[in-house]
Design an enzyme around this catalytic site. Structure first.
Site, PDB file in Angstrom:
ATOM      1  N   TYR A  36       0.909  -1.275  -0.026  1.00  9.16           N
ATOM      2  CA  TYR A  36      -0.032   0.165   0.006  1.00  9.16           C
ATOM      3  C   TYR A  36       0.935   1.209   0.202  1.00  9.16           C
ATOM      4  O   TYR A  36       1.971   1.154  -0.522  1.00  9.16           O
ATOM      5  CB  TYR A  36      -0.862   0.050   1.075  1.00  9.16           C
ATOM      6  N   LYS A  64     -18.940 -22.058 -11.561  1.00 11.28           N
ATOM      7  CA  LYS A  64     -18.081 -21.854 -12.514  1.00 11.28           C
ATOM      8  C   LYS A  64     -16.747 -21.247 -12.148  1.00 11.28           C
ATOM      9  O   LYS A  64     -15.604 -21.610 -12.463  1.00 11.28           O
ATOM     10  CB  LYS A  64     -18.566 -20.927 -13.454  1.00 11.28           C
TER      11      LYS A  64
END
Length: 444
Positions: A108, A163
């Site tokens: 970050y 999926k």
């Protein structure tokens, strides 16, 4: 519709007790699946026994009979699918944890700003320094879900999550379900185009025909990443692999075989078009719904009557959504019948074989899970800008070549199958000139 119900039972820890339970299940015409021992005690054994039953009422009747067995306690019984879906099937996790102040600075602020600036100067670096190149969006509006029809985007979410599970397990790809709440083609396309920068590929799923064809065409034109409607092309790849396997079993080359296609919806049209491109001697088709989308002739598909399909075809593939459509009297001796409608096929394989078919199978043998994870992995590894017919045919041939014994296609749970499919697609992308190495992701 058949369902799997799990029964948690406490059974006396004595010889013959499990046999008594199995006998009750057999009397009710239940089909035993998994048996898991949860606790093995001195007096009692806790087991979870999964049974395929006809419907919820059948499951409840079996539960009542099991509860009536002397010494047996039925703790609970549940539809297994709901057990596995509770809380959803997906979550997002970091590749590596952040444990120190230095690691926080790396991922970050301030470190992240330097990476952002580098990508701003050279957008191709996103493939190396972000997850974009190994992430696929699974986009749907829920307008044609499995055999359920138009149930809307939210109700389709369990399918999209499923999926995504297979993308992660078989291809190492992060897949994100994207539910698009519109049936308007323009709105759907614009929505996907706007979110596309987040993803390395677009997987279209459970969108009704003919809109699915137009949506896919427009997205391929506008996006420089792989786009594929799985109901059309993923199903086609695995079905063509099955056809190639049948040809091998019959000792015939595809180039001397006539393939008949019943049903020209999304899946049926995709199968017929791809098997024509694969080099079948002829492809003849009939759609009981009269739906050919005006595309059949362009793809080398001859639309005719159902009687003519059975009279001419050496291999008949059916994806009509109409259980029982094919009667035994239609089957020619030696003909191969692949009746793929789920959960109930156009004809039971045993009935087709009894009528003289040389080969018969239903949709349980042909699952597009064998295709799409490896197809997208191969395309992403190549940095491909699209998924071509050549790449799909390479996948179909790889699947067929890995098939052994009397199977139509390999086991979808075999990791090696997906690796081989990805390798074949990657090689085809390189050969066709669609590979862009600078767009290939790192860490896939």
């Amino acid at each position: 519709m058949p369902l799997d119900v799990t029964y948690k039972l406490q059974v006396p820890h004595k010889p013959g007790q499990l046999q008594k339970v199995a006998a009750v299940i057999a009397d009710h015409k239940g089909l035993i699946g998994d048996i898991v021992t949860i606790h093995l005690g001195r007096e009692l054994t806790d087991r979870e026994i999964t049974v395929e039953v006809r419907d919820p009422q059948h499951g409840a009747e079996l539960a009542a009979s099991l509860s009536g067995l002397e010494g047996v306690r039925l703790v609970w019984h549940h539809d297994r699918a709901f057990l596995r879906h509770e809380g959803g099937k997906l979550r997002t996790e970091a590749v590596t944890p952040v444990r120190t102040p230095q690691e926080m600075r790396d991922v970050y602020t301030p470190g992240v700003a330097r990476v952002c600036s580098a990508i701003a100067e050279n957008p191709q670096l996103a493939a190396k320094f972000t997850s974009i190149g190994r992430t696929v969006a699974i986009c749907t509006n829920g307008s044609r879900v499995l055999g359920l029809g138009d149930i809307g985007p939210v109700a389709s979410m369990p399918v999209m999550e499923g999926k995504a599970v297979f993308y992660s397990q078989f291809a190492g790809i992060s897949a994100v379900p994207v539910l698009v709440d519109t049936k308007d083609v323009d709105e759907f396309v614009e929505t996907v185009v706007r979110i596309a920068p987040s993803f390395g590929g677009i997987h279209l799923e459970d969108i009704s025909a003919p809109e699915c064809f137009e949506i896919e065409r427009r997205l391929i034109e506008r996006l420089g990443v792989p786009v594929m409607h799985d109901d059309v092309h993923g199903t086609a790849v695995v079905s063509v692999a099955a056809v190639l396997t049948v040809c091998r079993a019959l000792g015939r080359d595809l180039g001397e075989v006539t393939v008949g296609q019943l049903g020209l919806g999304a899946a049926g049209y995709g199968i017929a078009a791809l098997v024509a491109e694969a080099g079948a001697a002829a492809v003849v088709a009939f759609d009981p719904n009269g739906d050919s989308h005006g595309r059949a002739g362009e793809a080398g598909i001859e639309v005719t009557t159902m009687d003519d399909v059975f009279a001419r075809a050496d291999i008949v593939v059916a994806t009509t959504g109409r259980p029982g459509l094919i009667t035994p009297s239609m089957v020619r001796p030696g003909q191969a019948i692949l009746a793929l409608t789920n959960p109930i096929a156009e004809i039971d394989p045993d009935a087709a074989l009894a009528a003289g078919a040389g080969f018969a199978a239903d949709g349980r043998s042909v699952n597009n899970v064998i295709g799409y994870p490896g197809i997208f992995r191969g395309a992403l590894l190549a940095g491909a800008d699209r998924i071509t017919s050549g790449m799909k045919l390479a996948a179909a041939r790889a699947i067929s070549e890995l098939t052994e014994g009397d199977d139509l296609v390999p086991d979808a749970l075999e990791a090696a199958v997906h690796t081989r499919v990805a390798e074949a697609v990657h090689a085809a992308a390189l050969e066709e000139g669609h590979a862009r190495p600078d767009q290939a992701p790192s860490g896939l």
